[in-house]
Every structure is written in C-alpha cells, then in structure tokens.
Design a protein around this motif. Structure first.
Motif, PDB file in Angstrom:
ATOM      1  N   GLU A   1       0.801  -1.220   0.000  1.00  0.00           N
ATOM      2  CA  GLU A   1       0.000   0.000   0.000  1.00  0.00           C
ATOM      3  C   GLU A   1       0.835   1.272   0.000  1.00  0.00           C
ATOM      4  O   GLU A   1       0.385   2.305  -0.495  1.00  0.00           O
ATOM      5  CB  GLU A   1      -0.981  -0.037   1.169  1.00  0.00           C
ATOM      6  CG  GLU A   1      -2.024  -1.132   0.988  1.00  0.00           C
ATOM      7  CD  GLU A   1      -3.223  -0.978   1.899  1.00  0.00           C
ATOM      8  OE1 GLU A   1      -3.274  -0.005   2.680  1.00  0.00           O
ATOM      9  OE2 GLU A   1      -4.121  -1.837   1.822  1.00  0.00           O
ATOM     10  N   GLN A   2       2.025   1.228   0.536  1.00  0.00           N
ATOM     11  CA  GLN A   2       2.878   2.410   0.455  1.00  0.00           C
ATOM     12  C   GLN A   2       3.230   2.694  -1.007  1.00  0.00           C
ATOM     13  O   GLN A   2       3.200   3.843  -1.448  1.00  0.00           O
ATOM     14  CB  GLN A   2       4.153   2.228   1.281  1.00  0.00           C
ATOM     15  CG  GLN A   2       5.074   3.460   1.212  1.00  0.00           C
ATOM     16  CD  GLN A   2       6.306   3.328   2.104  1.00  0.00           C
ATOM     17  OE1 GLN A   2       6.381   2.436   2.949  1.00  0.00           O
ATOM     18  NE2 GLN A   2       7.266   4.217   1.915  1.00  0.00           N
ATOM     19  N   TYR A   3       3.568   1.644  -1.748  1.00  0.00           N
ATOM     20  CA  TYR A   3       3.874   1.805  -3.170  1.00  0.00           C
ATOM     21  C   TYR A   3       2.653   2.349  -3.922  1.00  0.00           C
ATOM     22  O   TYR A   3       2.780   3.259  -4.749  1.00  0.00           O
ATOM     23  CB  TYR A   3       4.298   0.473  -3.770  1.00  0.00           C
ATOM     24  CG  TYR A   3       4.593   0.530  -5.259  1.00  0.00           C
ATOM     25  CD1 TYR A   3       5.835   0.962  -5.720  1.00  0.00           C
ATOM     26  CD2 TYR A   3       3.625   0.160  -6.187  1.00  0.00           C
ATOM     27  CE1 TYR A   3       6.109   1.017  -7.082  1.00  0.00           C
ATOM     28  CE2 TYR A   3       3.885   0.214  -7.545  1.00  0.00           C
ATOM     29  CZ  TYR A   3       5.128   0.639  -7.991  1.00  0.00           C
ATOM     30  OH  TYR A   3       5.393   0.705  -9.347  1.00  0.00           O
ATOM     31  N   GLN A   4       1.480   1.817  -3.619  1.00  0.00           N
ATOM     32  CA  GLN A   4       0.276   2.294  -4.287  1.00  0.00           C
ATOM     33  C   GLN A   4       0.061   3.781  -4.029  1.00  0.00           C
ATOM     34  O   GLN A   4      -0.285   4.540  -4.947  1.00  0.00           O
ATOM     35  CB  GLN A   4      -0.942   1.503  -3.801  1.00  0.00           C
ATOM     36  CG  GLN A   4      -0.956   0.054  -4.246  1.00  0.00           C
ATOM     37  CD  GLN A   4      -2.202  -0.662  -3.760  1.00  0.00           C
ATOM     38  OE1 GLN A   4      -3.320  -0.168  -3.900  1.00  0.00           O
ATOM     39  NE2 GLN A   4      -2.023  -1.837  -3.165  1.00  0.00           N
ATOM     40  N   ALA A   5       0.271   4.209  -2.793  1.00  0.00           N
ATOM     41  CA  ALA A   5       0.081   5.620  -2.457  1.00  0.00           C
ATOM     42  C   ALA A   5       1.100   6.501  -3.171  1.00  0.00           C
ATOM     43  O   ALA A   5       0.775   7.586  -3.673  1.00  0.00           O
ATOM     44  CB  ALA A   5       0.165   5.808  -0.942  1.00  0.00           C
ATOM     45  N   GLU A   6       2.341   6.047  -3.216  1.00  0.00           N
ATOM     46  CA  GLU A   6       3.381   6.823  -3.905  1.00  0.00           C
ATOM     47  C   GLU A   6       3.088   6.939  -5.395  1.00  0.00           C
ATOM     48  O   GLU A   6       3.262   8.003  -5.994  1.00  0.00           O
ATOM     49  CB  GLU A   6       4.746   6.159  -3.675  1.00  0.00           C
ATOM     50  CG  GLU A   6       5.237   6.265  -2.242  1.00  0.00           C
ATOM     51  CD  GLU A   6       6.468   5.416  -1.985  1.00  0.00           C
ATOM     52  OE1 GLU A   6       6.853   4.636  -2.884  1.00  0.00           O
ATOM     53  OE2 GLU A   6       7.047   5.516  -0.869  1.00  0.00           O
ATOM     54  N   ARG A   7       2.657   5.835  -5.986  1.00  0.00           N
ATOM     55  CA  ARG A   7       2.333   5.870  -7.417  1.00  0.00           C
ATOM     56  C   ARG A   7       1.105   6.729  -7.681  1.00  0.00           C
ATOM     57  O   ARG A   7       1.052   7.443  -8.691  1.00  0.00           O
ATOM     58  CB  ARG A   7       2.110   4.461  -7.949  1.00  0.00           C
ATOM     59  CG  ARG A   7       3.368   3.622  -8.009  1.00  0.00           C
ATOM     60  CD  ARG A   7       4.424   4.241  -8.907  1.00  0.00           C
ATOM     61  NE  ARG A   7       4.077   4.149 -10.316  1.00  0.00           N
ATOM     62  CZ  ARG A   7       4.780   4.714 -11.294  1.00  0.00           C
ATOM     63  NH1 ARG A   7       5.847   5.440 -11.014  1.00  0.00           N
ATOM     64  NH2 ARG A   7       4.409   4.578 -12.552  1.00  0.00           N
ATOM     65  N   LEU A   8       0.123   6.720  -6.786  1.00  0.00           N
ATOM     66  CA  LEU A   8      -1.052   7.554  -6.987  1.00  0.00           C
ATOM     67  C   LEU A   8      -0.669   9.023  -7.024  1.00  0.00           C
ATOM     68  O   LEU A   8      -1.158   9.787  -7.868  1.00  0.00           O
ATOM     69  CB  LEU A   8      -2.081   7.299  -5.875  1.00  0.00           C
ATOM     70  CG  LEU A   8      -3.332   8.183  -5.934  1.00  0.00           C
ATOM     71  CD1 LEU A   8      -4.077   8.009  -7.251  1.00  0.00           C
ATOM     72  CD2 LEU A   8      -4.243   7.896  -4.742  1.00  0.00           C
ATOM     73  N   GLU A   9       0.214   9.425  -6.117  1.00  0.00           N
ATOM     74  CA  GLU A   9       0.658  10.816  -6.166  1.00  0.00           C
ATOM     75  C   GLU A   9       1.361  11.104  -7.487  1.00  0.00           C
ATOM     76  O   GLU A   9       1.160  12.164  -8.091  1.00  0.00           O
ATOM     77  CB  GLU A   9       1.581  11.147  -4.994  1.00  0.00           C
ATOM     78  CG  GLU A   9       2.055  12.595  -5.047  1.00  0.00           C
ATOM     79  CD  GLU A   9       2.753  13.061  -3.775  1.00  0.00           C
ATOM     80  OE1 GLU A   9       3.134  14.253  -3.734  1.00  0.00           O
ATOM     81  OE2 GLU A   9       2.910  12.249  -2.854  1.00  0.00           O
ATOM     82  N   ARG A  10       2.173  10.161  -7.947  1.00  0.00           N
ATOM     83  CA  ARG A  10       2.847  10.357  -9.232  1.00  0.00           C
ATOM     84  C   ARG A  10       1.827  10.490 -10.365  1.00  0.00           C
ATOM     85  O   ARG A  10       1.959  11.340 -11.246  1.00  0.00           O
ATOM     86  CB  ARG A  10       3.797   9.187  -9.516  1.00  0.00           C
ATOM     87  CG  ARG A  10       4.520   9.277 -10.875  1.00  0.00           C
ATOM     88  CD  ARG A  10       5.456  10.484 -10.912  1.00  0.00           C
ATOM     89  NE  ARG A  10       6.018  10.705 -12.227  1.00  0.00           N
ATOM     90  CZ  ARG A  10       7.156  10.167 -12.675  1.00  0.00           C
ATOM     91  NH1 ARG A  10       7.849   9.332 -11.898  1.00  0.00           N
ATOM     92  NH2 ARG A  10       7.621  10.453 -13.862  1.00  0.00           N
ATOM     93  N   TYR A  11       0.808   9.644 -10.357  1.00  0.00           N
ATOM     94  CA  TYR A  11      -0.222   9.719 -11.395  1.00  0.00           C
ATOM     95  C   TYR A  11      -0.867  11.103 -11.419  1.00  0.00           C
ATOM     96  O   TYR A  11      -0.999  11.734 -12.481  1.00  0.00           O
ATOM     97  CB  TYR A  11      -1.335   8.685 -11.142  1.00  0.00           C
ATOM     98  CG  TYR A  11      -0.938   7.244 -11.091  1.00  0.00           C
ATOM     99  CD1 TYR A  11       0.208   6.765 -11.718  1.00  0.00           C
ATOM    100  CD2 TYR A  11      -1.732   6.330 -10.395  1.00  0.00           C
ATOM    101  CE1 TYR A  11       0.555   5.423 -11.647  1.00  0.00           C
ATOM    102  CE2 TYR A  11      -1.397   4.985 -10.325  1.00  0.00           C
ATOM    103  CZ  TYR A  11      -0.260   4.538 -10.954  1.00  0.00           C
ATOM    104  OH  TYR A  11       0.080   3.208 -10.891  1.00  0.00           O
ATOM    105  N   ILE A  12      -1.284  11.554 -10.239  1.00  0.00           N
ATOM    106  CA  ILE A  12      -2.019  12.817 -10.166  1.00  0.00           C
ATOM    107  C   ILE A  12      -1.143  13.983 -10.578  1.00  0.00           C
ATOM    108  O   ILE A  12      -1.556  14.867 -11.342  1.00  0.00           O
ATOM    109  CB  ILE A  12      -2.595  13.016  -8.752  1.00  0.00           C
ATOM    110  CG1 ILE A  12      -3.675  11.963  -8.476  1.00  0.00           C
ATOM    111  CG2 ILE A  12      -3.165  14.424  -8.575  1.00  0.00           C
ATOM    112  CD1 ILE A  12      -4.175  11.934  -7.033  1.00  0.00           C
ATOM    113  N   ARG A  13       0.095  14.001 -10.090  1.00  0.00           N
ATOM    114  CA  ARG A  13       0.973  15.110 -10.442  1.00  0.00           C
ATOM    115  C   ARG A  13       1.346  15.073 -11.924  1.00  0.00           C
ATOM    116  O   ARG A  13       1.525  16.124 -12.553  1.00  0.00           O
ATOM    117  CB  ARG A  13       2.210  15.096  -9.549  1.00  0.00           C
ATOM    118  CG  ARG A  13       1.888  15.420  -8.090  1.00  0.00           C
ATOM    119  CD  ARG A  13       3.107  15.847  -7.307  1.00  0.00           C
ATOM    120  NE  ARG A  13       2.773  16.115  -5.916  1.00  0.00           N
ATOM    121  CZ  ARG A  13       2.225  17.249  -5.469  1.00  0.00           C
ATOM    122  NH1 ARG A  13       1.927  18.212  -6.330  1.00  0.00           N
ATOM    123  NH2 ARG A  13       1.964  17.408  -4.183  1.00  0.00           N
TER     124      ARG A  13
END
Length: 372
Positions: free
Chosen positions: A311-323
């Motif tokens: 889940e940490q990876y998922q959260a980090e990637r989500l921020e990358r997606y949005i930015r």
C-alpha cells in the motif's frame, strides 16, 4: 482488457503523424509538492442503490470529490419497445443533484435484444435501426435536461471487444446525441445531435482511448520502443516491427481514423494506467491527432503482474499519477476507482478502499491531500 486489445491498438500507424515536440518525460512530477490544479473525480463509485449511495457519499465528501462517472445501459431502460424503466437512473441522478455532484454518464454501446442486429457481442451491438436508439437518447435527455454534465457513448471503442461494429457504425450512434443538442435531426448522427437539442449544457465526450492503444500509437510512431501489456508481457521493438503494418493493425487504424474524422464531440477521453513516465508521450500523440480538450475518465494502477502491490507503493504511485496528469494541463481526471476490484485482474488493487473490509487505504489519504 483482453489480450486481443493489444492488436486493436495498432491504430497507431495511420496516426503516426505525431509531433516531434514531446514533453520532457525526464521531469519527475512526483518530486513536486503542493496542491494541484486538476479537478479529480471518481470513476464508477458504488452508487447503484440507496445502500451503496449511503456508503459512498461520506467518502466522496471527505475526498472533496464533486464529479463522478457512472454507467448506463439502454437494455435496462427499455427492455421492450416503448416501455421504459427510469426509476433506478432517476434515483442516481436525483441523488447526485441533491448532493451537488456532477455526473459523467457513460452509455454502454450495447442495447436491448429487440434493438440489436446479429452483429453483437457481450459488450456491444450494431443497432437494427438507429431511430430506436435516437428515441431512447431523446427521452433520456428530455427527462434530465442539463442535469448531466457529460455524456459518453461507448467505452474503449478501438477494440472489437468493446465495440463490435466499424468506424462508420460507431460514428452514426455517437453523433445522434450531438445533433439532438443542436436541434438538427439527422438519423445517422445520434448521441451528439440529441445533446445539442435537448441538453445544450451537456458535453459529449468521445471515449475513451485505452492505455494499450496509446502505447501502440507511441510504439508504432517511434516514440517509445517497448512497453508491457496488462498481462505483464513485454512488447519490444521486434514485436512492433513485425506487427505495426499487419492487416489486423491496419483495420484498427482505419476504424480510429474514421471515427476521429467524422464523430462529433466536445472533449476526447484517454485512459491512463501504470506507466506514468510515458503519459506525456501518450498525451502528445492524442493532442497532435485532435484539437479538442483532453480529459481522463480512468486512471489508476498498479499492474499487479509487473509491479509491487504494497500500500505504500500504491500511495506513492497515486501521487505520481495525479501530479503527472496535472503537469500535462489536463483539467479533469477520474480515478479508477473508489473501492478496489475490477474485471481486469491486472488492476485488481486500483482503489482507495480495501475490498475485504471496506477500510481506507493509504492511497485514500494521498488522494484527499492532493484534492483540496
């Protein structure tokens, strides 16, 4: 999406007139901080019945989400000719209106048995008579005038899996909605027509380009030399060289060219999953082909076949997606989805709420922080 989606995405060849001025993909939006300008929504949150809506509403409010994408099927609304069942859709539209939530309505490209020709599959059909579809669209728009902010006919139409007909047949259904909004009654142009006549504040979204089609567009156009498909299979330069000019690819190219040339719409939709580092290339490909605003009605990840799923990876990637989406200047993007779980095994973990116990994942709070 099925593996065959790979082949439909060969669209790329005829579309290889892509710009040489691709945005700098070495810039890492994940290293940026602060708020974003893109308006974030949720694609297909659970709102089918009152219990689901009671569950979803406080979560959407906490996430500051004011726009959602929901599905609609003609076969559920008019099971026999002229006999409509609007109750379930009435409830969803009324709920959204009362809670100041904007709706993007994706009308699936299938239909009731009585309206479909023999050319059909489990997800779509070509209609026997487009005037039947026109009547459904007119009735829908008269019932909800200017209550639906965006309408989209069909989903990921590049693939025969999602739309079995050819480019001309898809364009005919799509355009009926548009010209209804313009008060122009042209039977061969359905969805666009109806919107312009009966709900002029509603935008028609042409949607949506699959991520795999965007990858092939870029690969066959020489802008990337390899990528992974949903199944985790590497598509390398040798594969591209062997397949980009194949008859199957060329069929998809023709289908896409026909629709882009003849369809009427206000915005175009792309779906972005997983490889955010390549999204500037994909955006450039579409932005070069069409001069219409680009929105994203699905974005998400990770691909469980090739990426970590903690889940940490998922959260980090989500921020990358949005930015990354924000850096492209895209105004509206809908995350897929609120509660994890999908028919596509590759993205079974794409979601903000755990399917097992309906608790909030770390990515929920990432989304909340960015969507202020």
């Amino acid at each position: 999406m099925p593996t065959r989606t790979v082949f439909l995405s060969a669209i790329l060849i005829a579309l290889s007139a892509c710009s040489d001025q691709v945005q700098d993909i070495n810039k890492n939006p994940a290293q940026e901080t602060g708020s974003v300008d893109v308006t974030l929504g949720i694609s297909f949150p659970p709102v089918a019945d009152e219990n689901q809506r009671d569950f979803a509403l406080p979560l959407l409010e906490e996430l500051n989400v004011k726009q959602i994408r929901i599905g609609e099927r003609w076969e559920f609304r008019e099971p026999t000719p002229g006999n409509f069942n609007w109750g379930p859709l009435d409830d969803r539209i009324s709920w959204a209106t009362q809670n100041n939530i904007e709706i993007l309505l994706t009308i699936q490209s299938d239909g009731p048995d009585w309206a479909c020709s023999p050319l059909r599959n489990e997800n779509s059909c070509v209609y026997k008579n487009n005037s039947d579809f026109q009547n459904y669209i007119e009735t829908l728009l008269q019932r909800y005038p200017n209550q639906i902010q965006r309408i989209q006919y069909g989903n990921e139409w590049q693939s025969d899996f999602w739309y079995i007909g050819n480019g001309e047949q898809f364009t005919a259904a799509n355009n009926i909605v548009y010209y209804e909004m313009l008060e122009i009654h042209i039977i061969k142009e359905i969805v666009y027509n109806a919107i312009q006549q009966l709900s002029p504040q509603t935008k028609l979204v042409l949607g949506g380009f699959t991520t795999i089609s965007l990858r092939f567009l870029a690969g066959c156009g020489g802008q990337i030399d390899s990528f992974y498909n949903n199944e985790g299979i590497l598509i390398d330069q040798d594969f591209l060289d062997a397949n980009c000019s194949s008859p199957e690819f060329q069929y998809v190219v023709e289908k896409i060219n026909t629709i882009l040339k003849n369809a009427q719409y206000d915005e175009i939709d792309i779906h972005l999953y997983d490889d955010a580092e390549n999204w500037p290339v994909f955006f450039d490909v579409i932005n070069t082909m069409v001069r219409k605003p680009i929105i994203v009605t699905e974005f998400g990840g990770p691909n469980v076949n090739i990426e970590p799923v903690d889940e940490q990876y998922q959260a980090e990637r989500l921020e990358r997606y949005i930015r990354q989406i924000d850096a492209l200047g895209i105004t509206d993007a809908y995350f897929f989805k609120l509660v994890e779980g999908t028919n596509n095994p590759a993205h079974i973990k794409s979601g903000l709420i755990r399917a097992a116990d309906l608790s909030k994942k770390q990515s929920f709070f990432t989304f909340k922080t960015l969507n202020q």
